[in-house]
Design a protein around this motif. Sequence first.
Motif, short mmCIF file in Angstrom:
data_model
loop_
_atom_site.label_atom_id
_atom_site.label_comp_id
_atom_site.label_asym_id
_atom_site.label_seq_id
_atom_site.Cartn_x
_atom_site.Cartn_y
_atom_site.Cartn_z
N PRO A 207 66.76 25.62 42.91
CA PRO A 207 66.23 24.81 41.81
C PRO A 207 64.89 24.15 42.08
O PRO A 207 64.07 24.02 41.20
CB PRO A 207 67.33 23.76 41.58
CG PRO A 207 68.15 23.78 42.82
CD PRO A 207 68.08 25.16 43.35
N HIS A 208 64.69 23.74 43.33
CA HIS A 208 63.44 23.05 43.64
C HIS A 208 62.25 23.97 43.45
O HIS A 208 61.13 23.51 43.22
CB HIS A 208 63.51 22.59 45.10
CG HIS A 208 62.86 21.27 45.33
ND1 HIS A 208 63.30 20.11 44.77
CD2 HIS A 208 61.76 20.94 46.05
CE1 HIS A 208 62.51 19.11 45.14
NE2 HIS A 208 61.58 19.59 45.91
N SER A 209 62.49 25.26 43.55
CA SER A 209 61.39 26.22 43.51
C SER A 209 60.90 26.50 42.09
O SER A 209 60.02 27.33 41.90
CB SER A 209 61.80 27.51 44.20
OG SER A 209 62.02 27.24 45.56
N SER A 210 61.47 25.79 41.11
CA SER A 210 60.84 25.84 39.78
C SER A 210 59.41 25.32 39.90
O SER A 210 58.58 25.60 39.05
CB SER A 210 61.64 25.00 38.78
OG SER A 210 61.75 23.67 39.23
N ILE B 149 70.32 18.17 33.24
CA ILE B 149 69.63 19.19 34.05
C ILE B 149 69.03 18.47 35.26
O ILE B 149 68.61 17.32 35.15
CB ILE B 149 68.48 19.83 33.24
CG1 ILE B 149 68.94 20.26 31.84
CG2 ILE B 149 67.84 20.98 34.00
CD1 ILE B 149 69.82 21.45 31.77
N ARG B 150 68.94 19.14 36.40
CA ARG B 150 68.26 18.55 37.57
C ARG B 150 66.84 18.11 37.19
O ARG B 150 66.15 18.82 36.45
CB ARG B 150 68.14 19.59 38.69
CG ARG B 150 69.26 19.59 39.68
CD ARG B 150 68.98 20.65 40.73
NE ARG B 150 67.80 20.29 41.51
CZ ARG B 150 67.82 19.90 42.78
NH1 ARG B 150 68.95 19.87 43.43
NH2 ARG B 150 66.70 19.59 43.41
N THR B 151 66.40 17.01 37.72
CA THR B 151 65.11 16.44 37.32
C THR B 151 63.96 17.43 37.53
O THR B 151 63.12 17.60 36.65
CB THR B 151 64.81 15.17 38.15
OG1 THR B 151 65.96 14.34 38.10
CG2 THR B 151 63.62 14.44 37.61
N ASP B 152 63.93 18.08 38.70
CA ASP B 152 62.78 18.94 39.00
C ASP B 152 62.70 20.14 38.05
O ASP B 152 61.70 20.38 37.40
CB ASP B 152 62.77 19.38 40.47
CG ASP B 152 64.15 19.75 41.00
OD1 ASP B 152 65.05 20.03 40.19
OD2 ASP B 152 64.32 19.77 42.24
N ILE B 153 63.81 20.85 37.94
CA ILE B 153 63.79 22.05 37.10
C ILE B 153 63.68 21.66 35.62
O ILE B 153 63.04 22.34 34.82
CB ILE B 153 65.03 22.93 37.40
CG1 ILE B 153 64.82 24.35 36.92
CG2 ILE B 153 66.28 22.38 36.81
CD1 ILE B 153 65.90 25.31 37.40
#
Lengths: 772, 186
Positions: A629-632, B126-130
């Motif tokens: 997910p971080h790699s968005s 949703i996760r904050t980053d994505i």
Amino acid sequence: MTEVAEKKEKKTRRQREVEKLIRAEDQWEPIGATPMPEIPDLRNWDMRLLKTYAPWYAPFCDLCCFCTYGKCDLTECRRGACGIDIAGQQGRIILLACCMGMSAHAGHARHIIDYLIERHGEDYKIDLGSNVAVEAPHIRTVLGLKPETLGDLRTAIEYVERELIHLVSALHTGQEGSYLDYESKALHAGMLDHVGMEAADIAQIVGFKYPTSVADTPLAGLGLASIDTAKPMILVIGHNPASSTNVIDYLRQNNLYDKIEVGGICCTALETTRYSDSAKVIGPLSRQLYYVRTGMADVIMTDEQCIRTDIVEEAKKVGSALIATSDKACYGLEDATEKDIDEIVRQIVEEGKQFLILDHAKAGEVAVKVALKLAPQRKKVLISESEAQELAKVCRECEICERVCPNLFSIGHGIRQVGQGNFEPLRQLFDQCIGCGKCEEECPRHIPIFKIMQAAASKDTFKVRVGRGPIMDTEIRNVGAPIVLGTIPGVVAFVGCSNLPDIDDVVEMAEEFAKRKYIVVLSGCAAMVAGMKKDADGLTIYERYPGNFDAGGVVNVGSCVANAHITGAAMKIANIFATLPLRGNYEVIADYILNRVGAVGVAWGAYSQKAASIATGCNRLGIPVLLGPHSSKYRRLYLSKKGEDDWRVMDGRKAEVVDTGEPSPEHLLYVTETKEKAMVMISKLCIRKNDTPQGRGIKLNHYISLYKKYMGGGLPDDLHLYVRTDRDLPIVYKKEAMAYLKEVGWKPKPVLSLPTLIGTYPSKVPLEAVIH
Amino acid sequence: MKEDMMVLPTHRVNVLTGIKSAKVIEDASEYAALIRRAKRPLLVLGPKLAEISLDGKLLLEYALEIAKVVNIPLCATSHIKGKMVELGAKPDSEYDVVEIINHLKSPAWQGVRKEGNHDLVIFFGIRTDIGNQGLSTLKHFAPHLKTMTLCKYVYPHADYSLPNFRKDAQWKEFLEKLISSLKEEK
């Protein structure tokens, strides 16, 4: 001379140059359509891929800040002063990232090849063992060259360097404008990256005599506690083994091998365990700042890439000596390369000076001598739980640490709990933490959070299987048919950094697929963290699964640059199993992999630009990549719209275009939010158009069963798209699936023979080239 | 005007450098009115809804209540569907957050109920980053729709966002008031 004649002459000159470089007179394979391709040579292939897998952009910023005409606002279809739009700007940033990542590997390759040529000479032979005849699939396929010596590897890297100039120049203001052409160039950079990585690792293997042609490599010590703190300790950080191998050499030559501990962070750690059976792997990038701040290292030696850029200050704080050894990371230090060794040692030990030493042998000797002198003067003890508790009591849980944490972790809560004697919340956070140190930097009460973590961190030691380098040709012969036909359900490669969202995610995913008899391959920090979990019997995944490239194997190929062996294995399947010539034949090989080799890359954690270029290189070769997910934050994906896109391919045998309606693989670059969804997606991305009914049945069996396990039961709502005839249905779900297919009005579809995209878009490659 | 400006997110990651940023709204009734005004809203549910509770009530329960009051179609992302099924709910569609965004980008897409593309998309859990990255995609490439978030922190790339609530109690109060406002307007 007319313009046409001039053009013809130029082309001929280029062809002549290429033919000389790749020794065209050697007739080991016919030369394909694109030896040493330049940017336009594979552009049609790129555009075909991008037609189905359109770039999906998620800009970080509304502006372009690249030149002094701006800043330019690119919102709501505005264009910059140079005319660029937001999509073009994103494509440009992606190309920039890929060039940076590729240059990091290629810079490593160039350095290590030159270094080893100086040591062994340019005619030093490449020999990867009796089981590896196809020694360099990337160099063969991209350049058309069969490298025989270190000098040939230099030819490969010189080609990469030449192309890089053109790619970087396209980034300049007033050059490329189309996002699709930026993407084509990024794909080119990604392809070059794998050439550079392959050249680097082959050079290392032959130059340092790393393991090769061995599946059952030794198990190395892993983890923070794997180091014997009673001994002097040298910590190596980075990716280039030139310096760390010199440390080992000096220890061996001076009968000090058992007297000093050498441990590493990041890929240099893996490289060093390939060279020395006593070296240890401390852990991935996320452990770097934490470990440095423990002060356990008497000497820190850096080389290149993935090093904390504040390492100079951090080393100083804890009294560790610091030696930088790469021209790419000098940190403002005095260059002591020409100084007398004893004087350098004296200044480090007595005056606390830090130096840049660009002579690797000298740096190795200095590191050892300093470690021996410094260690007795230094007190190296982790803090106790009661000390940690006292330090934590200062916390007022103001939440500032939480607000600056890239993952919004409740660090303050964890620290407060430590103050009350409960270490468990902080222990859990430690496993999720990327180790950036922002929490400690911002704490208004100056609480040493990393120090407190010492009391919460695991004191366990683990094992990681030493990187084995290339996959053997004999292994490819064994698995080629089952992979292409689908009876081995896929090859899943976990690469890159890996500690986010949780350090356990990678091993959980790897184990799920190993148990299901996929081939699991790992490299770099992902390979490390996979070893950082034990089962009830105290065994790591490397002790429970064999290290061979076969169904159910768990294979560590090595460091970042060893990633080339993973993509190389897919190319070797096309060559060794399907007898397709590699030489200058990139399009045919990539098309084969896209349609027939069920391989998926997984890059789970937060990572640098290197992952952008590695993944983009996989994509050009037809291998989908799944991100955590971080790699968005990479800002670009390659996504299809499965129900709406054009899924026509050529049936190679019948020479007919067939509308399959089958989105396989569904995406080329995809990000999932959770490991649960990642596992379902990985199984789906292994589906290929060439699967036999038996193979498709096995793949659908895993897709459905993972869906049921992690998605809350039922059947996937796109199942009908992957079922061609009822023979594709796994027996165990047949009744349920048939009822579903009836409900959605599914109709049988033809099973293809030799599916290919060649023939569906403009290409120099004739359809016959894919039929073997 | 002050309430119309985006405050600096206290979680300083993902701070937008740019021109167009979210309208931050603290008044739940204003949020309710925006939802009510939408012709074809969509509620996108993320996996955090199954992980976070406010005083023992799962965020997913808040989400399902909102959807029920105003009959908003649901898109389940990641593995949230499993928890929905446990709670007796069924999503109208299953797409990951990047997949649904990819569809929403196209004005011609017919939406999860095949009634036309949506005009308001509400992201929750949703996760904050994505999540913030996905909202950036819609901000730049889907001018035909508005976006809204229900999460605890500011999402600069949304059209409408909640402020950074320092305490969960503030967030809970907002969600409860939103539901009651939606019921009132019914």
